[in-house]
Design a protein around this motif. Sequence first.
Motif, PDB file in Angstrom:
ATOM      1  N   ALA A   1      17.455 -34.523 -55.428  1.00 21.94           N
ATOM      2  CA  ALA A   1      16.285 -34.992 -55.979  1.00 21.94           C
ATOM      3  C   ALA A   1      15.225 -34.950 -54.540  1.00 21.94           C
ATOM      4  N   HIS A   2      15.560 -34.539 -54.169  1.00 20.38           N
ATOM      5  CA  HIS A   2      15.457 -34.060 -52.277  1.00 20.38           C
ATOM      6  C   HIS A   2      15.227 -32.984 -51.661  1.00 20.38           C
ATOM      7  N   PHE A   3      13.670 -32.285 -50.713  1.00 25.00           N
ATOM      8  CA  PHE A   3      13.601 -31.583 -49.737  1.00 25.00           C
ATOM      9  C   PHE A   3      15.218 -30.980 -49.196  1.00 25.00           C
ATOM     10  N   ASP A   4      15.269 -31.874 -48.097  1.00 24.04           N
ATOM     11  CA  ASP A   4      16.098 -31.794 -46.933  1.00 24.04           C
ATOM     12  C   ASP A   4      15.023 -31.121 -45.952  1.00 24.04           C
ATOM     13  N   LEU A   5      13.786 -30.961 -46.139  1.00 17.48           N
ATOM     14  CA  LEU A   5      13.130 -29.955 -45.258  1.00 17.48           C
ATOM     15  C   LEU A   5      12.714 -30.878 -43.959  1.00 17.48           C
ATOM     16  N   ARG A   6      13.983 -31.566 -43.647  1.00 14.05           N
ATOM     17  CA  ARG A   6      13.027 -32.772 -42.659  1.00 14.05           C
ATOM     18  C   ARG A   6      13.262 -32.241 -40.733  1.00 14.05           C
ATOM     19  N   PRO A   7      12.259 -32.680 -39.783  1.00 13.95           N
ATOM     20  CA  PRO A   7      12.448 -32.115 -38.777  1.00 13.95           C
ATOM     21  C   PRO A   7      13.897 -32.562 -38.232  1.00 13.95           C
ATOM     22  N   TYR A   8      14.269 -31.156 -36.970  1.00 14.62           N
ATOM     23  CA  TYR A   8      15.373 -31.256 -36.380  1.00 14.62           C
ATOM     24  C   TYR A   8      15.516 -31.790 -34.532  1.00 14.62           C
ATOM     25  N   ASP A   9      14.536 -31.843 -34.698  1.00 13.00           N
ATOM     26  CA  ASP A   9      14.321 -31.921 -32.798  1.00 13.00           C
ATOM     27  C   ASP A   9      15.698 -33.311 -32.147  1.00 13.00           C
ATOM     28  N   ASN A  10      15.727 -33.342 -33.219  1.00 14.29           N
ATOM     29  CA  ASN A  10      17.095 -33.911 -32.319  1.00 14.29           C
ATOM     30  C   ASN A  10      18.486 -34.429 -33.037  1.00 14.29           C
ATOM     31  N   GLY A  11      18.264 -32.932 -33.640  1.00 10.87           N
ATOM     32  CA  GLY A  11      19.715 -32.228 -33.441  1.00 10.87           C
ATOM     33  C   GLY A  11      19.932 -32.070 -35.737  1.00 10.87           C
TER      34      GLY A  11
ATOM     35  N   GLY B   1      19.902 -33.966 -43.902  1.00 15.94           N
ATOM     36  CA  GLY B   1      18.026 -34.070 -44.490  1.00 15.94           C
ATOM     37  C   GLY B   1      17.486 -32.836 -43.835  1.00 15.94           C
ATOM     38  N   THR B   2      18.531 -31.968 -42.760  1.00 15.95           N
ATOM     39  CA  THR B   2      17.431 -30.892 -42.379  1.00 15.95           C
ATOM     40  C   THR B   2      17.806 -29.261 -42.302  1.00 15.95           C
ATOM     41  N   MET B   3      18.575 -29.293 -43.434  1.00 14.05           N
ATOM     42  CA  MET B   3      19.283 -27.938 -43.057  1.00 14.05           C
ATOM     43  C   MET B   3      18.179 -26.756 -43.966  1.00 14.05           C
TER      44      MET B   3
ATOM     45  N   PHE C   1       6.174 -32.914 -49.263  1.00 11.79           N
ATOM     46  CA  PHE C   1       5.234 -32.048 -50.001  1.00 11.79           C
ATOM     47  C   PHE C   1       4.720 -31.732 -49.925  1.00 11.79           C
ATOM     48  N   ALA C   2       3.851 -31.555 -48.511  1.00 12.72           N
ATOM     49  CA  ALA C   2       3.121 -30.921 -47.465  1.00 12.72           C
ATOM     50  C   ALA C   2       4.326 -29.748 -46.439  1.00 12.72           C
ATOM     51  N   ASP C   3       5.479 -30.017 -46.462  1.00 13.60           N
ATOM     52  CA  ASP C   3       5.559 -28.851 -45.852  1.00 13.60           C
ATOM     53  C   ASP C   3       6.685 -27.986 -46.376  1.00 13.60           C
ATOM     54  N   ALA C   4       7.073 -28.129 -47.660  1.00 13.77           N
ATOM     55  CA  ALA C   4       6.862 -27.813 -49.157  1.00 13.77           C
ATOM     56  C   ALA C   4       6.533 -26.669 -49.169  1.00 13.77           C
ATOM     57  N   GLU C   5       5.145 -27.340 -48.895  1.00 14.82           N
ATOM     58  CA  GLU C   5       4.179 -25.779 -49.354  1.00 14.82           C
ATOM     59  C   GLU C   5       3.979 -24.901 -48.597  1.00 14.82           C
ATOM     60  N   ARG C   6       4.259 -25.243 -47.460  1.00  9.56           N
ATOM     61  CA  ARG C   6       3.778 -24.580 -46.364  1.00  9.56           C
ATOM     62  C   ARG C   6       5.043 -23.257 -45.908  1.00  9.56           C
ATOM     63  N   TYR C   7       6.319 -23.868 -46.415  1.00  4.91           N
ATOM     64  CA  TYR C   7       7.462 -23.190 -46.280  1.00  4.91           C
ATOM     65  C   TYR C   7       7.556 -22.240 -47.831  1.00  4.91           C
TER      66      TYR C   7
END
Length: 322
Positions: A157-167, A171-173, A201-207
């Motif tokens: 259900a989720h892209f799991d493309l969140r930033p991982y600046d804090n580790g 949701g980041t892998m 959604f924007a990150d998904a397009e960018r990647y």
Amino acid sequence: MYQPPEASCWTGRVDSVSDERAFRLHQRIRLLDLSGPLTPLEQAAAFIGFVCDEGVRRNQGRQGAKEAPAAVKAALARLPWHLPSGASIYDAGDIVCADGRLEQSQAELGKAIARLLQSGVAPVVIGGGHETAYGHYLGVRAALGPNARLGIINIDAHFDLRPYDNGPTSGTMFRQILDEDKQVGYCCLGIQRLGNTAALFADAERYGCEYILEEQLTAGAIEAAYERIEQFASRHDSIILTICMDAISAAAAPGVSAPSPFGLSPSLARALIRRIVSHPKTISVDLCEVNPLVDEGGKTVALAAAFCMEALLHFRRLQPRR
């Protein structure tokens, strides 16, 4: 962090001790200790558990997915054996995340998966939170080498493309993988609009992520989804499948870290799993985010076990060689 398999985990009803047509998985499972030497195997697959939900904790989800490997293996033990002649299924034990050391446990999972693949064994990884997928990827990349074009298909259900600046979290892998590896393609099936922000959604397009929305995945449109899967696979040398159980409607899968009021039906998800694992390029599978602590009557655990068995039944790598 590695715990070898134990025969005591595999028990269940015995209808016959001599008629193999009446056997269940617990009567056919073999144990494979990865702490010792491995010999090459053919027509073989192995379960390996990832006893970890540290990524879920960091992602502020409902903890409990670390209990899934034991629960899903227990449910698998009771299922009838229908695998093709010559197929061998192993329990390769578990990788356990101790003291919150997520990154180290992912690296250990990667080493285990690489050893299985290098011995000709198809891994079926039972998570754990969806952070399992990063360790899964590490092992496949190590086994294939740096130049192979690797496609990741994620039923989620989720892209799991969140930033991982804090580790890293659960949701980041996939962002981590795409940042690190330019030889990877990423395809998501079952994405929900209400499960992802506009920024994701924007990150998904960018990647360059390919995806099909949950609302577009219907029985009537399944052939179009199959075509998208075939096109994606044609651009890669190998495919790994990762399944997040929160892609399934909460009515059928309530025991997950992040339940979805909307979601795929089990039968549609089964059709997708069958199609993907039967592709000759698919080499490994993981299933994640089952949370037995919040399950209702064990139905999410039972569904997860059924999905694992469907993967085994249709894995091209387990079929007799012609």
